[in-house]
Enzyme design. Structure first.
Site, PDB file in Angstrom:
ATOM      1  N   TYR A 245      55.028  22.764  41.725  1.00 13.77           N
ATOM      2  CA  TYR A 245      54.360  23.440  42.842  1.00 13.77           C
ATOM      3  C   TYR A 245      55.378  24.220  43.676  1.00 13.77           C
ATOM      4  O   TYR A 245      56.381  24.686  43.140  1.00 13.77           O
ATOM      5  CB  TYR A 245      53.587  22.425  43.710  1.00 13.77           C
ATOM      6  CG  TYR A 245      52.606  21.578  42.930  1.00 13.77           C
ATOM      7  CD1 TYR A 245      51.546  22.169  42.255  1.00 13.77           C
ATOM      8  CD2 TYR A 245      52.734  20.203  42.860  1.00 13.77           C
ATOM      9  CE1 TYR A 245      50.627  21.397  41.543  1.00 13.77           C
ATOM     10  CE2 TYR A 245      51.818  19.426  42.157  1.00 13.77           C
ATOM     11  CZ  TYR A 245      50.783  20.033  41.504  1.00 13.77           C
ATOM     12  OH  TYR A 245      49.890  19.283  40.802  1.00 13.77           O
ATOM     13  N   VAL A 263      48.126  16.453  40.163  1.00 11.78           N
ATOM     14  CA  VAL A 263      47.722  15.724  41.370  1.00 11.78           C
ATOM     15  C   VAL A 263      47.226  14.301  41.123  1.00 11.78           C
ATOM     16  O   VAL A 263      46.992  13.563  42.073  1.00 11.78           O
ATOM     17  CB  VAL A 263      46.659  16.486  42.207  1.00 11.78           C
ATOM     18  CG1 VAL A 263      47.243  17.701  42.884  1.00 11.78           C
ATOM     19  CG2 VAL A 263      45.442  16.834  41.380  1.00 11.78           C
TER      20      VAL A 263
HETATM   21  N1  GLU Z   1      42.263  19.953  38.701  1.00 17.89           N
HETATM   22  C1  GLU Z   1      43.124  20.194  39.801  1.00 17.89           C
HETATM   23  C2  GLU Z   1      42.675  21.402  40.608  1.00 17.89           C
HETATM   24  O1  GLU Z   1      42.370  22.424  40.063  1.00 17.89           O
HETATM   25  C3  GLU Z   1      44.512  20.368  39.302  1.00 17.89           C
HETATM   26  C4  GLU Z   1      45.461  20.513  40.415  1.00 17.89           C
HETATM   27  C5  GLU Z   1      46.807  19.940  40.148  1.00 17.89           C
HETATM   28  O2  GLU Z   1      47.002  18.943  39.468  1.00 17.89           O
HETATM   29  O3  GLU Z   1      47.718  20.551  40.695  1.00 17.89           O
HETATM   30  O4  GLU Z   1      42.612  21.369  41.792  1.00 17.89           O
END
Ligand code: GLU
Length: 309
Positions: A245, A263
């Site tokens: 991130y 996440v």
């Molecule tokens: N499915 C999650 C979303 O789109 C993935 C986000 C993540 O793991 O950063 O919000």
């Protein structure tokens, strides 16, 4: 999989666990709020086929954003880099994973990279297949091959929970559709994307997938070149520049290995030619990375000189 419990790794896991109470489990996807905050497990799969572990490494979790690297690899294999990077960029954003802002302010509609949600949604829209089921089926088959495990599945409960609540992702899809980045129906892309994020495995599987990247796309067990070398290189580079991130820069300085987090608290990392590592620790820091997972990688990197830089 034959994976030995290892005392040294257990020591580092126990040390890293001390920070779990400084983070929080993700709750914006309701089903993820049920994860237990103080979990931490890790498996290291060496490219010679040996494996060590610590903690409850059989516990399954969903990939979430880790799946973005794997869908990218598949789509690059399907279409080639030129076509894929026509629709999605190659630059880090410095913004949170689900930020919509740069879609409007930079190069309208074209997401900056495939590791943020907007970019990953475009990548998912490019998975080949007649139906949604074909598309997720192809991705799942590819992931089963990477983990050399036929029993990997999609967690229906987590997929449904995200599908019902994921309005910002829908908003980004509509914005990109308006700008011609994809033609597909938004609900179809969301269906495949939420299932992709809900692909479930344990730290051992994740470590093994990391080891495939450590060997530039070649599987350490089967010897098969599953991902062409140049595509594995592109994926690893994105892991370094955007995998953690908007903490990717600090992670590169402090730890210095290609890694991707999600996440649900998973982290897949690798040390080139040496090993893949799979970590599961659902308590997240404010950027969305596993707080104890990062601490563990910090300890491992310092003790075993893992930085590639
Ligand atoms: N499915 C999650 C979303 O789109 C993935 C986000 C993540 O793991 O950063 O919000």
């Amino acid at each position: 999989m034959n994976c030995r419990h290892n005392k040294e790794l257990e020591y580092f896991v126990t040390e890293a666990k001390k920070v779990t109470d400084k983070g929080k489990v993700a709750s914006y996807i309701p089903a993820l709020a049920e994860l237990s905050e103080d979990d931490l497990s890790a498996a290291v799969y060496f490219t010679d086929g040996t494996c060590i572990s610590a903690g409850d490494v059989e516990k399954a979790f969903t990939l979430q954003s880790i799946s973005k690297v794997l869908s990218l690899a598949l789509v690059l294999i399907d279409h080639g880099p030129e076509k894929v990077f026509h629709y999605v960029g190659q630059e880090p954003t410095g913004d949170p994973f689900n930020s919509i802002i740069k879609l409007e302010t930079v190069n309208p509609g074209k997401p900056l990279n495939p590791m943020i949600n907007a970019g990953a949604l475009v990548v998912t829209s490019m998975i080949k297949g007649e139906t949604n089921a074909d598309k997720i089926g192809r991705l799942l088959d590819f992931i089963k091959k990477l983990a050399n495990n036929r029993s990997i599945t999609v967690c229906g409960k987590v997929a449904e929970s995200e599908f019902e609540t994921s309005m910002v992702n829908r908003a980004m899809c509509y914005y990109m559709k308006e700008h011609g980045i994809f033609q597909a129906e938004v609900e179809d892309v969301m269906d495949v994307y939420t299932k992709q994020c809900a692909i479930e495995m344990n730290s051992l599987d994740l470590a093994k997938i990391g080891s495939v990247f450590a060997l530039n796309g070649k599987h350490p067990e089967t010897g098969e070149q599953i991902i062409p070398k140049d595509i594995a290189r592109i994926c690893k580079t994105f892991m370094v520049t955007c995998g953690m991130y908007n903490a990717s820069g600090e992670f590169a300085i402090k730890i210095g290995i290609p890694a991707k987090s999600g996440v649900s608290g998973g982290i897949m990392g690798l040390s080139p030619y040496r090993f893949g590592i799979g970590i599961f620790g659902p308590s997240l820091d404010e950027k969305g990375n596993s707080i104890a997972g990062i601490r563990l990688l910090e300890l491992l990197s310092a003790n075993y000189s893992l930085s590639i830089f």
